[in-house]
Design an enzyme around this catalytic site. Structure first.
Site, short mmCIF file in Angstrom:
data_model
loop_
_atom_site.label_atom_id
_atom_site.label_comp_id
_atom_site.label_asym_id
_atom_site.label_seq_id
_atom_site.Cartn_x
_atom_site.Cartn_y
_atom_site.Cartn_z
CB SER A 14 84.07 75.99 45.44
OG SER A 14 83.94 74.85 44.64
CD GLU A 28 82.25 71.30 43.60
OE1 GLU A 28 82.31 72.54 43.67
OE2 GLU A 28 82.72 70.62 42.64
CG ASP A 88 82.77 83.18 39.54
OD1 ASP A 88 83.70 82.86 38.78
OD2 ASP A 88 82.53 82.59 40.60
#
Length: 375
Positions: free
Chosen positions: A291, A288, A74
């Site tokens: 995702s 956060e 990634d």
């Protein structure tokens, strides 16, 4: 106020003077160090079992290293600014294997669905560990990353906003359930200064947030929204918005952020992906947690790689598997383990729930704030 371009990728803090400013004063951990470790594993067990039940996932082994040439790693942000640690390995080989330490298992998981012979609406979950050497090390970003990286097989008919929203709701049910469990088992966490998470998430598209706060950079827009709702899911991260910037940079070769999804007031909006963010009452900041998104098809992969000016990578094995329909359509995401633990255990710093390297100046700052960072 920061300009918009400065917040398109990665952490928003870039100096230790700023870290010192944002850490809470008069902080005192609600759990001692031993109870913290016990609570970490209670939360971990609850969430892993909850994700398995809600999303029909099984835990599988996940690589720490992949071959660099595979395209499996990634790259995080599509500008290529965050690169993995790479090294040659294989004693006695004429040509050593060029290995790459994963930054996340995002791409590997989609291939793993085929490897583990998952049927439609079955999937995998992983206890993923990674290294991200190019992060600024602040209160909630570290070079060591632990995530529940999950992926589920879907059909062409599932590639819509309704399916994504339903999956997000299931994840939120697991996270809020974990909070209820840990508050009950560790009553010292029940502090009126730190109210529990809201039962419901507020869903909103990045275009709608920009329309409300057109002059604010991304993190300030998110903060303004989260102060109103407590917990939100933001759709459409990666597509260029009306101000000429994406809400945030997003890699071009996994989440689908180009597909048109909804139209409001004559405005067509894009993206089958998004993030869960909450208000952290300990730090007084946006936080956060995950995702996630519906993954690219051959067509949307080519479109996104062209927009990102990374078409040369389409020859890599991972990209070829997508282009040749050799791996399933899927939905998936990464849930930050230490991020969730930090939130649910009412901690001020990521280093209270995970052990990694931190600069000496950060240790000194944390000591001044009565924060014990693990070594």
């Amino acid at each position: 106020m920061l300009d918009k371009a400065s917040q398109l990728a990665g952490p928003g803090i870039s100096t230790y003077a700023e870290v010192d400013r944002i850490l809470p004063d008069n902080y005192e951990s609600l759990l001692d160090r031993k109870r913290t470790q016990q609570a970490i594993y209670d939360v971990k067990d609850y969430i892993e079992k909850g994700l398995a039940k809600e999303l029909n996932l099984m835990l599988v082994q996940v690589p720490l290293i992949v071959e660099a040439a595979s395209g499996m790693n990634d790259m995080l942000d599509r500008d290529g600014s965050r690169t993995p640690v790479e090294f040659p390995c294989g004693l006695g080989l004429d040509e050593p294997i060029q290995a790459s330490i994963v930054q996340a298992a995002t791409k590997w998981k989609r291939w793993a669905l085929k490897q583990f012979e998952c049927d439609v609406h079955e999937g995998v979950n992983t206890d993923m560990r990674a290294v991200r050497k190019d992060y600024f090390l602040d209160h909630d970003h570290s070079a060591y990353v632990d995530q529940w990286d999950w992926e589920q097989v879907i059909t062409e008919e599932d590639r819509n906003l309704e399916y994504l929203t339903n999956a997000v709701g299931k994840i939120w049910k697991v996270i809020t359930g974990a909070e209820k469990m840990v508050l009950d088992k560790y009553p010292e966490l029940q502090d009126p200064r730190f109210p529990p998470l809201p039962e419901e998430l507020h869903f909103v598209h990045a275009e709608e947030i920009l329309a409300r706060w057109p002059d604010l950079p991304r993190k300030e827009r998110e903060t303004a929204l989260i102060k109103e709702h407590g917990a939100v899911f933001i759709y459409g991260i990666g597509w260029v918005l009306d101000d000429g910037y994406p809400h945030e940079m997003r890699a071009a070769d996994y989440d689908d952020w180009v597909t048109p999804t909804i139209e409001k007031d004559g405005k067509l909006m894009h993206g089958l992906n998004g993030d869960i963010l909450v208000y952290n009452h300990v730090t007084g900041r946006r936080h956060e947690l995950t995702s996630m998104g519906i993954r690219v098809t051959p067509e949307t992969l080519k479109e996104q790689m062209k927009l990102a000016e990374r078409e040369d990578e389409l020859s890599q094995p991972y990209h070829q598997m997508i282009l040749n329909n050799e791996i399933p359509l899927s939905i998936g995401g990464g849930i930050g383990q230490s991020r969730v633990q930090m939130l649910l255990l009412r901690k001020a710093h990521l280093g209270e729930v995970s052990t990694t390297v931190w600069p000496q100046q950060l240790h000194e700052i944390c000591e001044q704030h009565n924060i014990h960072v693990l070594r």
